[in-house]
Write an enzyme that holds these catalytic residues in place. Structure first.
Site, PDB file in Angstrom:
ATOM      1  N   ARG A  99       0.740  11.336   0.485  1.00 57.20           N
ATOM      2  CA  ARG A  99       1.043  10.280  -0.493  1.00 57.20           C
ATOM      3  C   ARG A  99       2.397  10.521  -1.161  1.00 57.20           C
ATOM      4  O   ARG A  99       3.138   9.585  -1.434  1.00 57.20           O
ATOM      5  CB  ARG A  99      -0.091  10.173  -1.520  1.00 57.20           C
ATOM      6  CG  ARG A  99      -1.379   9.667  -0.843  1.00 57.20           C
ATOM      7  CD  ARG A  99      -2.515   9.489  -1.811  1.00 57.20           C
ATOM      8  NE  ARG A  99      -2.293   8.392  -2.732  1.00 57.20           N
ATOM      9  CZ  ARG A  99      -2.434   7.100  -2.433  1.00 57.20           C
ATOM     10  NH1 ARG A  99      -2.763   6.742  -1.199  1.00 57.20           N
ATOM     11  NH2 ARG A  99      -2.239   6.175  -3.338  1.00 57.20           N
TER      12      ARG A  99
ATOM     13  N   TYR B 161      -9.765  -2.567   5.959  1.00 57.71           N
ATOM     14  CA  TYR B 161      -9.350  -2.826   4.574  1.00 57.71           C
ATOM     15  C   TYR B 161     -10.447  -3.543   3.764  1.00 57.71           C
ATOM     16  O   TYR B 161     -10.134  -4.222   2.790  1.00 57.71           O
ATOM     17  CB  TYR B 161      -8.066  -3.652   4.563  1.00 57.71           C
ATOM     18  CG  TYR B 161      -6.802  -2.830   4.786  1.00 57.71           C
ATOM     19  CD1 TYR B 161      -6.431  -1.833   3.894  1.00 57.71           C
ATOM     20  CD2 TYR B 161      -5.952  -3.086   5.861  1.00 57.71           C
ATOM     21  CE1 TYR B 161      -5.269  -1.101   4.069  1.00 57.71           C
ATOM     22  CE2 TYR B 161      -4.783  -2.350   6.042  1.00 57.71           C
ATOM     23  CZ  TYR B 161      -4.452  -1.353   5.133  1.00 57.71           C
ATOM     24  OH  TYR B 161      -3.296  -0.630   5.299  1.00 57.71           O
TER      25      TYR B 161
ATOM     26  N   ARG C  19       8.668   5.188   2.180  1.00 58.06           N
ATOM     27  CA  ARG C  19       8.726   3.762   1.824  1.00 58.06           C
ATOM     28  C   ARG C  19      10.090   3.386   1.265  1.00 58.06           C
ATOM     29  O   ARG C  19      10.604   2.297   1.552  1.00 58.06           O
ATOM     30  CB  ARG C  19       7.595   3.410   0.867  1.00 58.06           C
ATOM     31  CG  ARG C  19       6.257   3.273   1.607  1.00 58.06           C
ATOM     32  CD  ARG C  19       5.107   3.244   0.649  1.00 58.06           C
ATOM     33  NE  ARG C  19       3.836   2.913   1.291  1.00 58.06           N
ATOM     34  CZ  ARG C  19       2.658   3.233   0.774  1.00 58.06           C
ATOM     35  NH1 ARG C  19       2.589   3.902  -0.373  1.00 58.06           N
ATOM     36  NH2 ARG C  19       1.549   2.900   1.401  1.00 58.06           N
TER      37      ARG C  19
ATOM     38  N   PHE D 284      -4.407 -10.414  -2.198  1.00 61.46           N
ATOM     39  CA  PHE D 284      -3.482 -10.129  -1.098  1.00 61.46           C
ATOM     40  C   PHE D 284      -4.186  -9.826   0.225  1.00 61.46           C
ATOM     41  O   PHE D 284      -3.532  -9.541   1.225  1.00 61.46           O
ATOM     42  CB  PHE D 284      -2.536  -8.975  -1.476  1.00 61.46           C
ATOM     43  CG  PHE D 284      -3.236  -7.690  -1.869  1.00 61.46           C
ATOM     44  CD1 PHE D 284      -3.710  -6.802  -0.905  1.00 61.46           C
ATOM     45  CD2 PHE D 284      -3.397  -7.359  -3.200  1.00 61.46           C
ATOM     46  CE1 PHE D 284      -4.346  -5.619  -1.260  1.00 61.46           C
ATOM     47  CE2 PHE D 284      -4.030  -6.166  -3.573  1.00 61.46           C
ATOM     48  CZ  PHE D 284      -4.508  -5.301  -2.585  1.00 61.46           C
TER      49      PHE D 284
ATOM     50  N   HIS E 263       0.518   3.592   5.697  1.00 56.53           N
ATOM     51  CA  HIS E 263      -0.708   3.674   4.889  1.00 56.53           C
ATOM     52  C   HIS E 263      -1.146   5.137   4.893  1.00 56.53           C
ATOM     53  O   HIS E 263      -0.975   5.831   5.898  1.00 56.53           O
ATOM     54  CB  HIS E 263      -1.821   2.816   5.500  1.00 56.53           C
ATOM     55  CG  HIS E 263      -3.170   3.130   4.916  1.00 56.53           C
ATOM     56  ND1 HIS E 263      -3.598   2.582   3.737  1.00 56.53           N
ATOM     57  CD2 HIS E 263      -4.153   3.979   5.328  1.00 56.53           C
ATOM     58  CE1 HIS E 263      -4.803   3.074   3.442  1.00 56.53           C
ATOM     59  NE2 HIS E 263      -5.156   3.922   4.403  1.00 56.53           N
TER      60      HIS E 263
ATOM     61  N   LYS F 156       2.803   1.283  10.026  1.00 55.57           N
ATOM     62  CA  LYS F 156       2.492  -0.148  10.077  1.00 55.57           C
ATOM     63  C   LYS F 156       3.448  -0.899  11.019  1.00 55.57           C
ATOM     64  O   LYS F 156       4.488  -0.354  11.424  1.00 55.57           O
ATOM     65  CB  LYS F 156       2.539  -0.724   8.666  1.00 55.57           C
ATOM     66  CG  LYS F 156       1.478  -0.116   7.724  1.00 55.57           C
ATOM     67  CD  LYS F 156       1.427  -0.859   6.403  1.00 55.57           C
ATOM     68  CE  LYS F 156       0.387  -0.277   5.466  1.00 55.57           C
ATOM     69  NZ  LYS F 156       0.236  -1.074   4.236  1.00 55.57           N
TER      70      LYS F 156
ATOM     71  N   THR G 103       3.384   2.508  -3.440  1.00 52.23           N
ATOM     72  CA  THR G 103       2.984   1.386  -2.570  1.00 52.23           C
ATOM     73  C   THR G 103       4.084   0.330  -2.481  1.00 52.23           C
ATOM     74  O   THR G 103       4.361  -0.198  -1.404  1.00 52.23           O
ATOM     75  CB  THR G 103       1.696   0.734  -3.133  1.00 52.23           C
ATOM     76  OG1 THR G 103       0.716   1.761  -3.307  1.00 52.23           O
ATOM     77  CG2 THR G 103       1.152  -0.329  -2.206  1.00 52.23           C
TER      78      THR G 103
HETATM   79  P1  CMP Z   1      -1.923   0.329   1.802  1.00 51.33           P
HETATM   80  O1  CMP Z   1      -1.711   1.724   1.321  1.00 51.33           O
HETATM   81  O2  CMP Z   1      -1.997   0.114   3.268  1.00 51.33           O
HETATM   82  O3  CMP Z   1      -3.282  -0.234   1.140  1.00 51.33           O
HETATM   83  C1  CMP Z   1      -3.488  -1.616   0.923  1.00 51.33           C
HETATM   84  C2  CMP Z   1      -2.251  -2.435   1.125  1.00 51.33           C
HETATM   85  O4  CMP Z   1      -2.252  -3.716   0.539  1.00 51.33           O
HETATM   86  C3  CMP Z   1      -1.061  -1.735   0.485  1.00 51.33           C
HETATM   87  O5  CMP Z   1      -0.732  -0.579   1.225  1.00 51.33           O
HETATM   88  C4  CMP Z   1      -0.029  -2.847   0.496  1.00 51.33           C
HETATM   89  O6  CMP Z   1       0.692  -2.918   1.713  1.00 51.33           O
HETATM   90  C5  CMP Z   1      -0.889  -4.124   0.392  1.00 51.33           C
HETATM   91  N1  CMP Z   1      -0.700  -4.809  -0.882  1.00 51.33           N
HETATM   92  C6  CMP Z   1      -0.187  -6.042  -1.035  1.00 51.33           C
HETATM   93  N2  CMP Z   1      -0.152  -6.393  -2.337  1.00 51.33           N
HETATM   94  C7  CMP Z   1      -0.655  -5.359  -3.029  1.00 51.33           C
HETATM   95  C8  CMP Z   1      -0.895  -5.098  -4.419  1.00 51.33           C
HETATM   96  N3  CMP Z   1      -0.587  -6.007  -5.358  1.00 51.33           N
HETATM   97  N4  CMP Z   1      -1.426  -3.906  -4.774  1.00 51.33           N
HETATM   98  C9  CMP Z   1      -1.761  -2.985  -3.840  1.00 51.33           C
HETATM   99  N5  CMP Z   1      -1.563  -3.181  -2.509  1.00 51.33           N
HETATM  100  C10 CMP Z   1      -1.019  -4.337  -2.104  1.00 51.33           C
END
Ligand code: CMP
Length: 142
Positions: A87, A51, A104, A59, A117, A11, A93
């Site tokens: 993962r 997305y 992360r 969000f 991601h 990202k 996340t």
């Molecule tokens: P990613 O794996 O790219 O998939 C969706 C993205 O939304 C996640 O990583 C986060 O960067 C973002 N995001 C922001 N807030 C939330 C949340 N509450 N739960 C899950 N993803 C979130």
């Protein structure tokens, strides 16, 4: 375990920190091969379409704004159990909840700026790979 492919995105926060190489090294040293890759600066339409499953989430707008804030590095990773392996390497996340030593935990600042991601399952991986890479641009071996 089966050989799988998964989509990975480094990202804008991690690209800006100049850690593409460090993240690639984690993939490669853990048995994941990069079989397609490109650097891109996504448009709002592209990030929103990628997305789209999160369209109704609170969000969503922040997520799209963040993903278009700078270039991203997009790759297809291939290897045994690649989806779960990626993962595991990424960590939770929310970087505050990510295991020490994960991407992360080491490179991300917040749940929005969370460095990487990765596809969350087989079906998602297929859709996400096809979104960014036509079949002919993925290395299939000889
Ligand atoms: P990613 O794996 O790219 O998939 C969706 C993205 O939304 C996640 O990583 C986060 O960067 C973002 N995001 C922001 N807030 C939330 C949340 N509450 N739960 C899950 N993803 C979130």
């Amino acid at each position: 375990m089966a050989i799988e492919r998964t989509l990975s995105i480094i990202k804008p926060d991690a690209v800006a920190k100049n850690v593409i190489g460090k993240i690639y090294s984690r993939f490669e040293s853990n048995g994941l091969k990069i079989v397609a890759a490109k650097l891109a600066w996504l448009s709002p339409q592209e990030a929103g379409a990628f997305y789209a499953v999160h369209k109704e989430r609170p969000f969503f707008n922040d997520l799209v704004s963040f993903m278009i804030s700078g270039p991203v590095m997009i790759q297809v990773l291939e290897g045994e159990g690649a989806i779960a392996k990626n993962r595991e390497l990424m960590g939770a996340t929310d970087p505050k909840k990510a295991e020490p030593g994960t991407i992360r935990a080491d490179f991300a600042e917040s749940i929005d700026a969370n460095a990487v991601h990765g596809s969350d399952g087989e079906d998602t991986a297929k859709v996400e790979i096809a979104f960014f890479f036509p079949a002919m641009s993925v290395y299939a071996g000889r």
